[in-house]
Motif scaffolding. Structure first.
Motif, mmCIF file in Angstrom:
data_model
loop_
_atom_site.group_PDB
_atom_site.id
_atom_site.type_symbol
_atom_site.label_atom_id
_atom_site.label_comp_id
_atom_site.label_asym_id
_atom_site.label_seq_id
_atom_site.Cartn_x
_atom_site.Cartn_y
_atom_site.Cartn_z
ATOM 1 N N GLN A 29 0.856 -1.164 0.229
ATOM 2 C CA GLN A 29 0.290 -0.175 0.118
ATOM 3 C C GLN A 29 1.096 1.154 0.019
ATOM 4 O O GLN A 29 1.473 1.671 0.564
ATOM 5 C CB GLN A 29 -1.040 -0.039 0.776
ATOM 6 C CG GLN A 29 -2.113 0.994 1.339
ATOM 7 C CD GLN A 29 -3.048 1.284 2.220
ATOM 8 O OE1 GLN A 29 -2.908 0.181 3.047
ATOM 9 N NE2 GLN A 29 -3.962 1.946 2.659
ATOM 10 N N MET A 30 0.782 2.068 -1.162
ATOM 11 C CA MET A 30 1.150 3.064 -1.219
ATOM 12 C C MET A 30 0.911 4.534 0.114
ATOM 13 O O MET A 30 0.536 4.200 0.587
ATOM 14 C CB MET A 30 1.019 4.292 -2.196
ATOM 15 C CG MET A 30 1.733 3.697 -3.549
ATOM 16 S SD MET A 30 3.188 3.444 -3.963
ATOM 17 C CE MET A 30 4.076 1.327 -3.017
ATOM 18 N N PRO A 109 -1.244 11.397 -6.818
ATOM 19 C CA PRO A 109 -1.898 10.584 -6.819
ATOM 20 C C PRO A 109 -0.736 9.026 -6.671
ATOM 21 O O PRO A 109 0.052 9.186 -6.274
ATOM 22 C CB PRO A 109 -1.828 10.184 -9.111
ATOM 23 C CG PRO A 109 -2.059 11.602 -9.507
ATOM 24 C CD PRO A 109 -0.812 12.376 -7.965
ATOM 25 N N ARG A 110 -1.422 8.009 -5.980
ATOM 26 C CA ARG A 110 -0.576 6.549 -5.833
ATOM 27 C C ARG A 110 -0.020 6.592 -6.292
ATOM 28 O O ARG A 110 1.598 5.857 -6.757
ATOM 29 C CB ARG A 110 -1.991 5.820 -4.771
ATOM 30 C CG ARG A 110 -2.525 6.392 -3.952
ATOM 31 C CD ARG A 110 -3.222 5.133 -3.668
ATOM 32 N NE ARG A 110 -3.541 4.903 -1.969
ATOM 33 C CZ ARG A 110 -4.789 6.074 -1.559
ATOM 34 N NH1 ARG A 110 -5.421 6.517 -2.956
ATOM 35 N NH2 ARG A 110 -5.162 6.507 -0.782
ATOM 36 N N GLU A 111 -0.195 6.602 -7.872
ATOM 37 C CA GLU A 111 0.622 6.018 -8.910
ATOM 38 C C GLU A 111 1.624 7.129 -9.479
ATOM 39 O O GLU A 111 2.858 5.897 -9.181
ATOM 40 C CB GLU A 111 -0.088 5.857 -10.688
ATOM 41 C CG GLU A 111 1.013 5.127 -11.587
ATOM 42 C CD GLU A 111 0.895 3.487 -11.560
ATOM 43 O OE1 GLU A 111 2.290 3.223 -12.310
ATOM 44 O OE2 GLU A 111 0.867 3.378 -10.487
ATOM 45 N N VAL A 112 1.712 8.433 -9.249
ATOM 46 C CA VAL A 112 2.669 8.951 -9.307
ATOM 47 C C VAL A 112 3.816 8.119 -7.765
ATOM 48 O O VAL A 112 4.714 8.130 -7.979
ATOM 49 C CB VAL A 112 2.472 10.346 -9.170
ATOM 50 C CG1 VAL A 112 3.564 11.406 -8.542
ATOM 51 C CG2 VAL A 112 1.526 10.850 -10.704
ATOM 52 N N ARG A 114 3.984 5.203 -6.502
ATOM 53 C CA ARG A 114 4.744 3.967 -7.095
ATOM 54 C C ARG A 114 5.316 4.115 -8.590
ATOM 55 O O ARG A 114 6.884 3.719 -7.942
ATOM 56 C CB ARG A 114 3.493 3.090 -7.756
ATOM 57 C CG ARG A 114 3.951 1.707 -8.037
ATOM 58 C CD ARG A 114 2.695 1.287 -8.140
ATOM 59 N NE ARG A 114 2.815 1.424 -9.798
ATOM 60 C CZ ARG A 114 4.237 0.978 -10.633
ATOM 61 N NH1 ARG A 114 4.891 0.546 -10.004
ATOM 62 N NH2 ARG A 114 3.868 1.439 -12.279
ATOM 63 N N GLN A 115 5.740 5.321 -9.177
ATOM 64 C CA GLN A 115 6.914 5.415 -10.621
ATOM 65 C C GLN A 115 8.184 6.058 -9.470
ATOM 66 O O GLN A 115 8.926 5.475 -10.245
ATOM 67 C CB GLN A 115 6.132 6.422 -11.175
ATOM 68 C CG GLN A 115 4.961 4.917 -12.249
ATOM 69 C CD GLN A 115 4.351 5.737 -13.093
ATOM 70 O OE1 GLN A 115 4.544 7.139 -13.356
ATOM 71 N NE2 GLN A 115 3.506 5.776 -13.844
ATOM 72 N N GLU A 142 3.091 14.401 -13.329
ATOM 73 C CA GLU A 142 3.052 13.202 -13.966
ATOM 74 C C GLU A 142 4.513 13.384 -15.386
ATOM 75 O O GLU A 142 5.530 13.586 -14.894
ATOM 76 C CB GLU A 142 2.194 12.664 -15.016
ATOM 77 C CG GLU A 142 1.075 11.450 -14.469
ATOM 78 C CD GLU A 142 0.066 12.399 -13.324
ATOM 79 O OE1 GLU A 142 -1.115 11.994 -12.967
ATOM 80 O OE2 GLU A 142 0.087 14.357 -13.828
ATOM 81 N N ASP A 146 8.691 12.307 -14.528
ATOM 82 C CA ASP A 146 9.138 12.198 -16.004
ATOM 83 C C ASP A 146 10.227 12.708 -16.163
ATOM 84 O O ASP A 146 10.958 12.583 -16.326
ATOM 85 C CB ASP A 146 8.408 12.145 -16.819
ATOM 86 C CG ASP A 146 7.253 10.600 -16.738
ATOM 87 O OD1 ASP A 146 6.879 10.335 -15.899
ATOM 88 O OD2 ASP A 146 6.086 11.107 -17.810
#
Length: 269
Positions: A29-30, A109-112, A114-115, A142, A146
């Motif tokens: 879990q982030m 965001p959680r995905e950011v 995570r990355q 993002e 990036d």
């Protein structure tokens, strides 16, 4: 502000382990950061960008004194062992000021997270970097991360374990070792930050407005070249691979600061 397009193509894709993580396993879990607002005395500020700084932190030094939950992922050793990590990509002003907190920053965001957590191993620091610096460079987190990740992953690092064992190592000798690992850099493009006791803390790598590595401007000072430098021992890092001259370029990543962005009111988000 940065308007129009800055293109960087074929950016290194997000991965679980970055160039300076011996081992990094993401949690199931982030972690969720807290909102970041300007501290007392700070204000949101939109001014012309005159260059950039790529800031790299030596994680073993940070973890030698860090306490608290925000540093757990980076320092407890259960999820990762880190060498140089990305502190941030910072826009610098053309004069004595610099842009900061250019717009309200929502939670990442959680995905950011995570990355980028294996590159910058603190969700709270990621949130801080987006709020203070990223909002002055890009319309979405993002895009900002990036770009930061692309430059971070081109960095190669000298044998830090060997340098840590050296007696009477100077800042200049360390800088020369870093330049040998990154042939597109020169010593005058790098500033070395230290803590009390001359322990290596950070590297600041200077860029111009075109995001090309450049001589650091006057006033961006670090430790003197002749000063002695101590390095907190860290994990044994893999031998570096040759680095590309620059991140691959072309159409793909567009940075565009919203021209309607408003400087937040003091005490705002």
């Amino acid at each position: 502000m940065l308007r129009g397009a800055l293109a960087l193509l074929a950016l290194t894709m997000p991965c679980a382990a970055s160039a300076q993580a011996v081992q990094c396993s993401l949690p199931a879990q982030m972690p969720r950061p807290r909102p970041v607002q300007p501290d007392a005395g700070q204000v949101g500020r939109i001014v012309p960008i005159g260059g950039y700084t790529l800031a790299l932190s030596w994680s073993p030094q940070y973890c030698s004194t860090a306490r608290g939950g925000d540093s757990a992922f980076q320092c407890n050793g259960r999820n990762g062992r880190f060498g140089f990590v990305l502190h941030g990509l910072w826009p610098d002003g053309a004069g004595g000021s610099w842009p900061q907190f250019c717009r309200k920053a929502d939670l990442l965001p959680r995905e950011v997270i995570r990355q980028n957590l294996c590159m910058t191993p603190s969700a709270q620091l990621l949130q801080h970097e987006w709020a203070k610096h990223g909002t002055c460079m890009a319309s979405r987190p993002e895009l900002y991360f990036d770009l930061a990740r692309a430059f971070y992953q081109t960095m190669r690092f000298p044998d830090m374990a060997a340098l840590a064992r050296r007696d009477r190592l100077t800042v200049g000798q360390f800088t020369d070792a870093f330049v040998r690992a990154n042939r597109r850099l020169r010593p005058d493009m790098i500033r070395v930050g230290t803590t009390r006791g001359n322990w290596l803390s950070e590297l600041w790598i200077c860029m111009d407005k075109a995001l090309e590595f450049a001589r650091c401007p006057a006033g961006k000072d670090g430790a003197k070249s002749s000063a002695y430098l101590r390095i907190e021992p860290g994990p044994a890092m893999p031998r570096p691979r040759p680095a590309p001259v620059t991140p691959a370029r072309g159409p793909g990543l567009i940075l565009d600061l919203d021209p309607h962005a408003q400087v937040p009111k003091e005490g705002g988000g």
